[in-house]
Design an enzyme around this catalytic site. Structure first.
Site, PDB file in Angstrom:
ATOM      1  N   TYR A 185       9.540 -18.584   1.735  1.00  0.00           N
ATOM      2  CA  TYR A 185      10.312 -17.399   2.978  1.00  0.00           C
ATOM      3  C   TYR A 185      11.169 -17.503   1.252  1.00  0.00           C
ATOM      4  CZ  TYR A 185       9.578 -16.614   7.749  1.00  0.00           C
ATOM      5  OH  TYR A 185       8.959 -16.126   8.637  1.00  0.00           O
TER       6      TYR A 185
ATOM      7  N   GLU B 287      12.353 -13.826   1.971  1.00  0.00           N
ATOM      8  CA  GLU B 287      12.696 -11.846   2.133  1.00  0.00           C
ATOM      9  C   GLU B 287      13.134 -11.415   0.768  1.00  0.00           C
ATOM     10  OE1 GLU B 287      12.593 -13.200   5.768  1.00  0.00           O
ATOM     11  OE2 GLU B 287      13.234 -11.429   6.483  1.00  0.00           O
TER      12      GLU B 287
ATOM     13  N   ASP C 230      -3.754   7.380  -1.276  1.00  0.00           N
ATOM     14  CA  ASP C 230      -4.564   5.645  -0.802  1.00  0.00           C
ATOM     15  C   ASP C 230      -6.123   5.589  -1.468  1.00  0.00           C
ATOM     16  OD1 ASP C 230      -5.657   4.188   0.698  1.00  0.00           O
ATOM     17  OD2 ASP C 230      -4.768   4.895   3.016  1.00  0.00           O
TER      18      ASP C 230
ATOM     19  N   THR D 112      -5.445  -1.197  -0.765  1.00  0.00           N
ATOM     20  CA  THR D 112      -5.787  -2.266  -0.978  1.00  0.00           C
ATOM     21  C   THR D 112      -5.779  -3.736  -1.997  1.00  0.00           C
ATOM     22  OG1 THR D 112      -7.865  -1.975  -0.236  1.00  0.00           O
ATOM     23  CG2 THR D 112      -6.083  -2.072   1.937  1.00  0.00           C
TER      24      THR D 112
ATOM     25  N   LYS E 185     -11.186  -5.079  -1.698  1.00  0.00           N
ATOM     26  CA  LYS E 185     -12.380  -3.926  -1.600  1.00  0.00           C
ATOM     27  C   LYS E 185     -12.920  -4.435  -3.247  1.00  0.00           C
ATOM     28  CE  LYS E 185     -10.812  -1.466   2.194  1.00  0.00           C
ATOM     29  NZ  LYS E 185      -9.546  -1.631   2.720  1.00  0.00           N
TER      30      LYS E 185
ATOM     31  N   ARG F 175      -7.167 -10.399   0.653  1.00  0.00           N
ATOM     32  CA  ARG F 175      -6.623  -9.364   1.423  1.00  0.00           C
ATOM     33  C   ARG F 175      -5.071  -8.699   1.237  1.00  0.00           C
ATOM     34  NH1 ARG F 175      -9.940  -7.327   5.402  1.00  0.00           N
ATOM     35  NH2 ARG F 175     -12.199  -8.766   4.125  1.00  0.00           N
TER      36      ARG F 175
END
Ligand code: DSN
Length: 415
Positions: A54, A56, A200, A226, A229, A235
């Site tokens: 974790y 954060e 984008d 992203t 691609k 991903r």
């Protein structure tokens, strides 16, 4: 590449599905424009103990202890992404494209603010203001369109709408648009009305990183992409912005939108950025585009209507109307031949998105396998034969065998 011996003994049911999908990917052809195959190194980075952590918060300011190595990993990913896109600031934590876009809207807008985005059936993304998506529900989108005759974005029209509507933000960068985007003109229009510029670049990021398409990062306020691609990473997504927006963007990602980042994926992003910085990646991007050009030309020769008449990038949308079948039917006929594509709307599509008139084709995945223009010509003849003989099971099965033979000749690097 993995021997899977632990899944084999612990959970054969899961392994069985993984094996079947591995076989499918290996023996079938991927023409979905948004998909690609990661390298062995990217795959290995995802399968690491970094998933246990974790973290954060941000580098040096975490809400959990034990994040020394995580800090190192995130800064490596950030430094590589900055170099790749010439970015002032990069946030590598977004989990995927839509959450990244949601964070951008949250950073720059208040609910109800006016935004300009491309309509979905003209090539935009759901998160660019479609009414069924959070973007269209929370913000007051006006949608621009492509010119139906040319299939290209008409910048005079964008200017006219922008000056009339005076949006707080203009969104450019698309999911099913095959032409270069006139980023500078968007910026010029936005500056006239004091609007934020948001790009984008999810689809074309790899081609931009390779220097083969124009990069909006140096002059747009904020850019998302992203990473899976054309960029050929895991991903996930990243957000890039100008130094003056760092706080707004970082706060919107965490604590605004997300909790703990997926650090094993961030490690894989770092590996992918490292790969994209190598000269071989430029060659890859060039070949993706050359393959797409050849594909569009071959379709045109066979009487297919390629929207906008061709492509400047890795994809094209083909209107199937004059071939007597819908995009969904074409998708399912090609599926039977071991060729994966995605149905797509065409500009002003009279049919709904679930059963639209077109098919979107893309070359990133087949190029990773090593297919060149000669193979692409063969692929188009298979697609055409399948569509012309869509009722003939024997023909489709024969094509399926030939597709498989070619796929096995060009193995996926990580399998
Ligand atoms: N789903 C992606 C695509 O196929 O273009 C966009 O998010």
């Amino acid at each position: 590449m993995f021997d899977y011996k632990n899944i084999h003994s612990e959970d054969p049911a899961v392994l069985e599905i993984i094996k079947k999908e591995t076989r499918r990917q290996s023996e079938e052809m991927e023409l979905i424009a948004s998909e690609n195959y990661v390298s062995k190194a990217v795959l290995e980075a995802m399968a690491t103990v970094l998933t246990n952590k974790y973290s954060e918060g941000y580098i040096g300011h975490r809400y959990y202890g034990g994040n020394q190595m995580i800090d190192e990993m995130e800064s490596l990913a950030i430094e590589r992404a900055k170099k790749l896109f010439n970015a002032e600031h990069v946030n590598v934590q977004p989990l995927s494209g839509s959450p990244a876009n949601a964070a951008v809207y949250m950073a720059f807008l208040k609910p109800g603010d006016k935004v300009l985005g491309l309509k979905l059936d003209h090539g935009g993304h759901l998160s660019h203001g479609h009414p069924v998506n959070f973007s269209g529900m929370l913000y007051n989108f006006t949608q621009y369109e492509v010119d139906v005759k040319t299939g290209r974005i008409d910048m005079a029209k964008v200017r006219e709408i922008a000056l009339r509507e005076k949006p707080k933000m203009i969104v450019a960068g698309y999911s099913a648009y095959s032409r270069e985007v006139e980023w500078e003109k968007f910026k010029e229009i936005a500056d006239k009305i004091g609007a934020f510029t948001f790009a984008d670049i999810a689809h074309t990021a790899g081609l931009i990183a390779a220097g083969e398409m124009v990069n909006p990062v140096p002059f747009f306020d904020v850019v998302t992409t992203t990473t899976h691609k054309t960029l050929r990473g895991p991903r996930g997504a990243i957000i890039m912005c100008k130094e003056k927006f760092v706080k707004l963007v970082d706060r919107a990602v965490f604590p605004g939108m997300q909790g703990g980042p997926h650090e094993h994926i961030i490690a894989a992003k770092a590996v992918a950025f490292g790969e994209a910085l190598k000269p071989e990646f430029k060659q890859y991007a060039k070949q993706v585009m050359a393959n797409a050009k050849t594909m569009a030309e071959e379709f045109t020769k066979l009487g297919y209507q390629v929207i906008s008449g061709g492509t400047d990038n890795h994809l094209m949308v083909v209107d199937m109307t004059n071939k007597g079948l819908s995009g969904k039917e074409a998708e399912s006929v090609l599926d039977r031949c071991g060729i994966s594509v995605s149905r797509s709307t065409i500009p002003n599509d009279p049919n709904p998105p679930m059963n639209p008139s077109g098919v979107r084709f893309g070359t990133p995945a087949i190029t990773t396998r090593g297919l060149g223009q000669e193979e692409v010509k063969k692929v188009v003849t298979w697609i055409n034969a399948a569509i012309e003989h869509k009722e003939e099971t024997e023909v489709l099965e024969k094509i399926r065998e030939e597709v498989k033979e070619m796929c096995l000749k060009f193995p996926i690097p990580s399998i």
